[in-house]
Scaffold this motif. Structure first.
Motif, PDB file in Angstrom:
ATOM      1  N   GLU A  64       0.822  -1.214   0.000  1.00 21.15           N
ATOM      2  CA  GLU A  64       0.000   0.000   0.000  1.00 21.15           C
ATOM      3  C   GLU A  64       0.857   1.265   0.000  1.00 21.15           C
ATOM      4  O   GLU A  64       2.068   1.214   0.230  1.00 21.15           O
ATOM      5  CB  GLU A  64      -0.926   0.018   1.220  1.00 21.15           C
ATOM      6  CG  GLU A  64      -1.806  -1.216   1.376  1.00 21.15           C
ATOM      7  CD  GLU A  64      -2.817  -1.394   0.251  1.00 21.15           C
ATOM      8  OE1 GLU A  64      -3.065  -0.431  -0.496  1.00 21.15           O
ATOM      9  OE2 GLU A  64      -3.357  -2.511   0.119  1.00 21.15           O
ATOM     10  N   PHE A  65       0.192   2.418  -0.245  1.00 19.27           N
ATOM     11  CA  PHE A  65       0.841   3.724  -0.237  1.00 19.27           C
ATOM     12  C   PHE A  65       0.181   4.611   0.813  1.00 19.27           C
ATOM     13  O   PHE A  65      -0.947   4.367   1.228  1.00 19.27           O
ATOM     14  CB  PHE A  65       0.698   4.428  -1.598  1.00 19.27           C
ATOM     15  CG  PHE A  65       1.562   3.867  -2.687  1.00 19.27           C
ATOM     16  CD1 PHE A  65       2.863   4.304  -2.855  1.00 19.27           C
ATOM     17  CD2 PHE A  65       1.064   2.907  -3.545  1.00 19.27           C
ATOM     18  CE1 PHE A  65       3.660   3.796  -3.864  1.00 19.27           C
ATOM     19  CE2 PHE A  65       1.846   2.387  -4.559  1.00 19.27           C
ATOM     20  CZ  PHE A  65       3.145   2.833  -4.717  1.00 19.27           C
ATOM     21  N   ASP A  66       0.880   5.673   1.197  1.00 18.98           N
ATOM     22  CA  ASP A  66       0.286   6.683   2.078  1.00 18.98           C
ATOM     23  C   ASP A  66       0.757   8.070   1.637  1.00 18.98           C
ATOM     24  O   ASP A  66       1.901   8.452   1.886  1.00 18.98           O
ATOM     25  CB  ASP A  66       0.665   6.439   3.535  1.00 18.98           C
ATOM     26  CG  ASP A  66      -0.107   7.353   4.494  1.00 18.98           C
ATOM     27  OD1 ASP A  66      -0.851   8.227   4.003  1.00 18.98           O
ATOM     28  OD2 ASP A  66       0.030   7.172   5.715  1.00 18.98           O
ATOM     29  N   LEU A  67      -0.126   8.797   0.968  1.00 17.06           N
ATOM     30  CA  LEU A  67       0.191  10.153   0.513  1.00 17.06           C
ATOM     31  C   LEU A  67      -0.207  11.214   1.528  1.00 17.06           C
ATOM     32  O   LEU A  67      -0.006  12.401   1.284  1.00 17.06           O
ATOM     33  CB  LEU A  67      -0.512  10.434  -0.822  1.00 17.06           C
ATOM     34  CG  LEU A  67      -0.120   9.550  -2.008  1.00 17.06           C
ATOM     35  CD1 LEU A  67      -0.904   9.962  -3.243  1.00 17.06           C
ATOM     36  CD2 LEU A  67       1.375   9.626  -2.275  1.00 17.06           C
ATOM     37  N   SER A  68      -0.777  10.809   2.653  1.00 13.66           N
ATOM     38  CA  SER A  68      -1.258  11.781   3.636  1.00 13.66           C
ATOM     39  C   SER A  68      -0.187  12.187   4.642  1.00 13.66           C
ATOM     40  O   SER A  68      -0.433  13.065   5.482  1.00 13.66           O
ATOM     41  CB  SER A  68      -2.465  11.222   4.391  1.00 13.66           C
ATOM     42  OG  SER A  68      -2.111  10.095   5.181  1.00 13.66           O
ATOM     43  N   VAL A  69       1.003  11.574   4.588  1.00 14.75           N
ATOM     44  CA  VAL A  69       2.015  11.827   5.619  1.00 14.75           C
ATOM     45  C   VAL A  69       2.479  13.290   5.640  1.00 14.75           C
ATOM     46  O   VAL A  69       2.802  13.822   6.702  1.00 14.75           O
ATOM     47  CB  VAL A  69       3.230  10.891   5.450  1.00 14.75           C
ATOM     48  CG1 VAL A  69       2.855   9.451   5.776  1.00 14.75           C
ATOM     49  CG2 VAL A  69       3.814  10.993   4.041  1.00 14.75           C
TER      50      VAL A  69
END
Length: 321
Positions: A64-69
């Motif tokens: 998965e990815f996390d662009l909210s960091v």
């Protein structure tokens, strides 16, 4: 040949080469690049990128990815500063309360992705935009500054010696813990299985959904904590801080050997990738290059790193066949 097979089996080969090349180029252009002052600056910059990159790496390994960091990186220190600077809350309680939204965001991201089967890129892009807007509205676009002193803030981001900050110490701690979890625990094996072959992992009884949700929470919490470290180091937080950070940490992970498709990655490689990002930042500053050149360099490095990693992977497989 045996030595070449061993060489190409090293996932961090590309980023190690990049570090050596960057050190040579920037030193030739400006000998001050290898000074103690610049070394401290590089390590400080790398530490903040690296801690977040560790969380992103573990998440990417699980697929998965996390662009909210980047937005969480601004949200948590903003809440912390508001509570203890403007509302005069206890500084420890304020920090805990500031990190709760990060944990809840990670939980929400994970549940939406796993329960509703929405692509993590879309989900975290949405939470990124949501929190960035909330921070800008809540602060009116103005920074919050702190002019006092605190033991907690010193331990989080204060100077240790010679321009080196405690963020570097926490970077080492996070790297050791991240490496241990991924390589020496059952949960680490679950992460690789969840990202590599999720259907097979489920058939083997691995709780893929739980693994991904936990990793989303880890990623968000590390981003929020590093944002608070940045506040402790600079004594100020801007609602615009962290813009573009999500791409920088993903680049650090990718050039360190983490696969975009999941199932492959290395905490050591991501830490080295963060070090390379820090070297590029300091090197460009020494050269007097405009700040927007950094974005161009990162984009170029990403393309080269992905091409190199794919090439190394194919050579490694062919030699192992």
């Amino acid at each position: 040949m045996r030595w070449s097979r061993t060489l190409f089996s090293v996932k961090e080969l590309g980023v190690i080469g990049g570090i050596v090349l960057a050190a040579v180029i920037f030193t030739v252009l400006n000998p001050q690049f290898l000074s103690m002052t610049e070394a401290a600056s590089i390590i400080t910059s790398a530490a903040e990128i690296g801690i977040i990159a560790i969380g992103i790496t573990i998440l990417m390994i699980s697929g998965e990815f996390d662009l909210s960091v980047g937005s969480i990186y601004a949200l948590c220190p903003t809440i912390w500063a508001y509570l203890f600077v403007q509302q005069h809350w206890n500084i420890w309680l304020s920090l805990v309360c500031a990190l709760i939204p990060a944990a809840l965001t990670g939980l929400a991201n994970g549940l939406i992705v796993t329960r509703f089967h929405v692509n993590s890129f879309i989900v975290t892009l949405g939470t990124q935009m949501w929190w960035r807007g909330i921070v800008l509205v809540a602060t009116g676009g103005y920074p919050i500054s702190y002019f006092g002193s605190s033991k907690l803030m010193h331990v989080l981001g204060g100077e240790v010696a010679g321009g080196l900050h405690f963020t570097a110490v926490w970077f080492v701690v996070a790297a050791v813990l991240g490496w241990f979890v991924l390589n020496k625990t059952k949960f680490g094996n679950w992460c690789f299985a969840s990202g590599g072959k999720p259907d097979a992992a489920r058939a083997m009884g691995i709780p893929v959904t739980r693994v991904k949700v936990v990793n989303f929470c880890i990623s968000a919490l590390l981003a929020g904590l590093v944002g608070c470290m940045d506040l402790a180091r600079l004594n100020s937080v801007s609602p615009a801080q962290g813009q573009g950070l999500e791409l920088t940490v993903i680049v650090a992970a990718v050039i360190g050997g983490t696969a975009l498709a999941g199932g492959i990655g290395s905490v050591v490689g991501s830490c080295l990738g963060a070090l390379l990002m820090g070297m590029i930042t300091s090197g460009l500053i020494l050269m007097g290059a405009p700040s927007y050149w950094y974005t161009s360099f990162v984009g170029l490095i990403l393309i080269i790193a992905v091409m190199f990693n794919v090439r190394v992977s194919r050579i490694s497989k062919s030699r192992g066949a």
